[in-house]
Structures are given as C-alpha cells and as structure tokens.
Design an enzyme around this catalytic site. Structure first.
Site, mmCIF file in Angstrom:
data_model
loop_
_atom_site.group_PDB
_atom_site.id
_atom_site.type_symbol
_atom_site.label_atom_id
_atom_site.label_comp_id
_atom_site.label_asym_id
_atom_site.label_seq_id
_atom_site.Cartn_x
_atom_site.Cartn_y
_atom_site.Cartn_z
ATOM 1 N N LEU A 17 4.036 0.215 -6.555
ATOM 2 C CA LEU A 17 4.349 -1.195 -6.345
ATOM 3 C C LEU A 17 3.160 -2.096 -6.676
ATOM 4 O O LEU A 17 3.315 -3.154 -7.287
ATOM 5 C CB LEU A 17 4.781 -1.421 -4.893
ATOM 6 C CG LEU A 17 6.221 -1.019 -4.559
ATOM 7 C CD1 LEU A 17 6.401 -0.895 -3.050
ATOM 8 C CD2 LEU A 17 7.209 -2.028 -5.125
ATOM 9 N N ASP A 36 -8.297 0.153 -6.549
ATOM 10 C CA ASP A 36 -7.822 1.481 -6.185
ATOM 11 C C ASP A 36 -9.027 2.291 -5.736
ATOM 12 O O ASP A 36 -10.176 1.893 -5.973
ATOM 13 C CB ASP A 36 -7.124 2.162 -7.371
ATOM 14 C CG ASP A 36 -6.176 3.270 -6.929
ATOM 15 O OD1 ASP A 36 -4.982 2.994 -6.739
ATOM 16 O OD2 ASP A 36 -6.647 4.416 -6.751
ATOM 17 N N ASN A 89 -1.647 -4.950 -0.804
ATOM 18 C CA ASN A 89 -0.652 -3.895 -1.007
ATOM 19 C C ASN A 89 -1.126 -2.499 -0.604
ATOM 20 O O ASN A 89 -0.300 -1.621 -0.361
ATOM 21 C CB ASN A 89 -0.257 -3.879 -2.495
ATOM 22 C CG ASN A 89 0.592 -2.683 -2.846
ATOM 23 O OD1 ASN A 89 1.783 -2.646 -2.540
ATOM 24 N ND2 ASN A 89 -0.009 -1.684 -3.483
ATOM 25 N N TYR A 155 2.338 3.463 11.042
ATOM 26 C CA TYR A 155 2.780 2.639 9.920
ATOM 27 C C TYR A 155 3.647 1.470 10.391
ATOM 28 O O TYR A 155 3.446 0.320 9.972
ATOM 29 C CB TYR A 155 3.552 3.524 8.942
ATOM 30 C CG TYR A 155 4.057 2.840 7.699
ATOM 31 C CD1 TYR A 155 3.187 2.460 6.685
ATOM 32 C CD2 TYR A 155 5.415 2.592 7.530
ATOM 33 C CE1 TYR A 155 3.654 1.852 5.525
ATOM 34 C CE2 TYR A 155 5.898 1.989 6.380
ATOM 35 C CZ TYR A 155 5.010 1.617 5.384
ATOM 36 O OH TYR A 155 5.480 1.015 4.253
ATOM 37 N N LYS A 159 2.725 -2.513 10.023
ATOM 38 C CA LYS A 159 3.567 -3.431 9.261
ATOM 39 C C LYS A 159 4.149 -4.538 10.142
ATOM 40 O O LYS A 159 4.332 -5.674 9.680
ATOM 41 C CB LYS A 159 4.683 -2.653 8.567
ATOM 42 C CG LYS A 159 4.193 -1.738 7.448
ATOM 43 C CD LYS A 159 3.403 -2.490 6.374
ATOM 44 C CE LYS A 159 3.128 -1.634 5.145
ATOM 45 N NZ LYS A 159 2.324 -2.349 4.138
ATOM 46 N N THR A 189 9.517 5.056 -4.857
ATOM 47 C CA THR A 189 8.097 5.376 -4.955
ATOM 48 C C THR A 189 7.873 6.749 -4.346
ATOM 49 O O THR A 189 8.796 7.387 -3.838
ATOM 50 C CB THR A 189 7.247 4.349 -4.178
ATOM 51 O OG1 THR A 189 7.554 4.456 -2.780
ATOM 52 C CG2 THR A 189 7.522 2.929 -4.654
#
Length: 302
Positions: A17, A36, A89, A155, A159, A189
């Site tokens: 993404l 990255d 992201n 997670y 979020k 993904t």
C-alpha cells in the site's frame, strides 16, 4: 489534483500500500521521500517511480523514534525545499491472543504504528507550521482499529489510537490550515493474505485473475492501487475542507466511518444502583448490543 511543487513523505513505502500511495502522489506531480527499512526495496521503489516519470528519493530508517521522524522531514526539506504531505503508512504485525502476547510483541507494534505516527506527525506539523502554507497529514488506520480483531490486541489498539489522533490533531492544526484524516484501506496484501477467506482470491490476483464483484463491491476489497487515489485527493485543494475524518476505501467502494457515539441512554432520578441497572439494561441501554470484530466476507455459494 495537480500536486506539482509539493513534497511528500510516505513511511513504509517500499512495497504494498505504501508504494501505491507514493506512486499516486508522484503521478500527480509531488516529489516523494520513500521510506523503508530495507535499502534495496527502497531504492527499487524510487527507481519504479522515476521510470514512471516521477521524482523520489529514499530514506532508509525504521520509524518510531523522534530522530527517525526528524530525518524524514529533513530529507524532504533538503531535497525538495519543503514538506506538504505526510502519509504514515509503516506497519508490522505480531499477532497473538492476549494470554500469549509478549511485552515485546505489544511494544513492537505500538512503536511502529502508534508512536511512529505521533513522532512523524509532530515533526511534520512543526515544519508545516513554520512554512505557514498549510499541509496534509494522512494517517493510515484499519478496520481492526474501528471494530477490533481476534488475535490483534496490539494492532487494533494502535489503529484505534491513530483514529483518535486524527480527530484530535484536526482540531489542534486547523488554524494552521493543516488537514488531518485517517484512511482505512482494505486491499490484497501480505497481511490480508493471511485471512483464509481472502487467501485464494489474493493468490488468483497474483496470477493475473481479476477480483470478483462480490469482493470489489460487497466487501470493498481490491488491490493496493485501488486505495491509492484517496491520498492525492486528500492532499489536493479539492479536499481542504475535509479534516478529522476516517475514510474507508477498497476495491470499488469508498465509505465514511462514523465516530463513536452514544446510541441509547436511560436515566434514573438520583443515580443508578446495580440492581436498577440489571433491571433496566435488557429493555433500555442494552437493547441493541454492538457487534465486535471484522465481519467475515460473504462468499457466494458455488
């Protein structure tokens, strides 16, 4: 949607993404700092953007610390003279049920998702306020943060916190004309391939087969590229009035997530006793208990 002259940082944009967001911004004219932790992956992403006619540079650093955030913002300023767009992201998974999750599992995910969103947004906000020309923060959420998800304590908590940050920062940064929104993407993904119901369709997509309509429309599930258009839109002048929102996108579907709100209330003169709550609950406040978890995909029968 012309973003010519604008500079963007997209964390975790070497693949998936994040790479789709970086390509979408570059295609609209923005110069992009690709981030990255793998240098080869980051450089390949930069090369792919350049081959498509865009402008990008790589900054290889694991996000989370204030130092990493400062490096990303500084790289944008050094290379492009400014910073206009930040997309947070970067993410990892360390899935386990509560009683098996370690401190390390919890901390790693909270650092990469929640803390990195905070440190990067803070550094970006400082720079954007200094420039005095507004800006755009796009925070990446998840359905798990909206509804919870089995095995994803860390997670889902991160979020959910990101959605709360978007709402809070939209108020704090409004006077500086900096918009802040959370996007809630759903795409094929490496993460979604671990969901058994999606796995065969992700594999088929990899082999060149299109996703069926019941996934693209009914589930709002598509490719990373299907999610990417939302980012340059939110960064454009057309979206200057949109802030503090959680926007879902995937496949052929775009949707606005509601903010948590009271759905029923009851009152007792002088306050509530435990016994009164037990008597009133089934027919008042508790008459519509809310569901939890991400609904299983509705797969048509063969």
């Amino acid at each position: 949607m012309d973003l010519t002259g604008k500079a963007a940082v997209v964390t975790g944009s070497g693949r998936g993404l994040g790479l789709a967001y970086a390509h979408a911004l570059a295609a609209r004219g923005a110069s992009v700092v690709v981030n990255d932790i793998d240098e080869a992956v980051a450089e390949q992403a930069v090369k792919s953007i350049a081959e498509a006619g865009g402008t990008a540079v790589a900054e290889v650093v694991p996000v989370g610390s204030a130092e990493a955030a400062d490096r990303l913002v500084s790289r944008a300023v050094e290379e492009f003279g400014r910073l206009d767009v930040l997309v947070t992201n970067a993410g990892i998974l360390r899935d386990k049920v509560l009683w098996k999750m370690t401190d390390e599992d919890f901390d790693a995910v909270l650092t990469t998702h929640l803390r990195a969103t905070f440190t990067c947004a803070r550094a970006a906000a400082v720079r954007m306020r200094e420039q005095g020309e507004g800006g755009t923060l796009v925070l990446v959420g998840s359905p798990a943060g909206q509804r919870g998800n089995f095995g994803q304590t860390n997670y889902a908590a991160a979020k959910a916190g990101i959605a709360a940050m978007a709402r809070t920062w939209s108020m704090e940064l409004a006077r500086a004309d900096i918009t802040v929104n959370a996007i809630v993407p759903v795409a094929a993904t490496a993460m979604t391939e671990t969901i058994p119901a999606f796995a065969p369709y992700v594999e088929a997509l990899r082999n060149g087969e299109p996703l069926p309509d019941f996934l693209r429309k009914g589930e709002g599930f598509g490719t990373p590229e299907d999610c990417a258009a939302l980012v340059p839109f939110l960064a454009s002048d057309a979206a200057r009035g949109i802030t503090g929102q959680c926007v879902g996108i995937g496949g052929d579907k775009v949707a606005l997530w509601s903010h948590p709100q009271e759905i029923r209330a009851a009152y007792a003169d002088g306050g509530w006793t435990s016994e009164a709550l037990a008597d009133a609950w089934p027919t008042s406040v508790g008459a519509e208990p809310q569901t939890v978890g991400i609904p299983a995909p509705r797969i048509p029968e063969a």
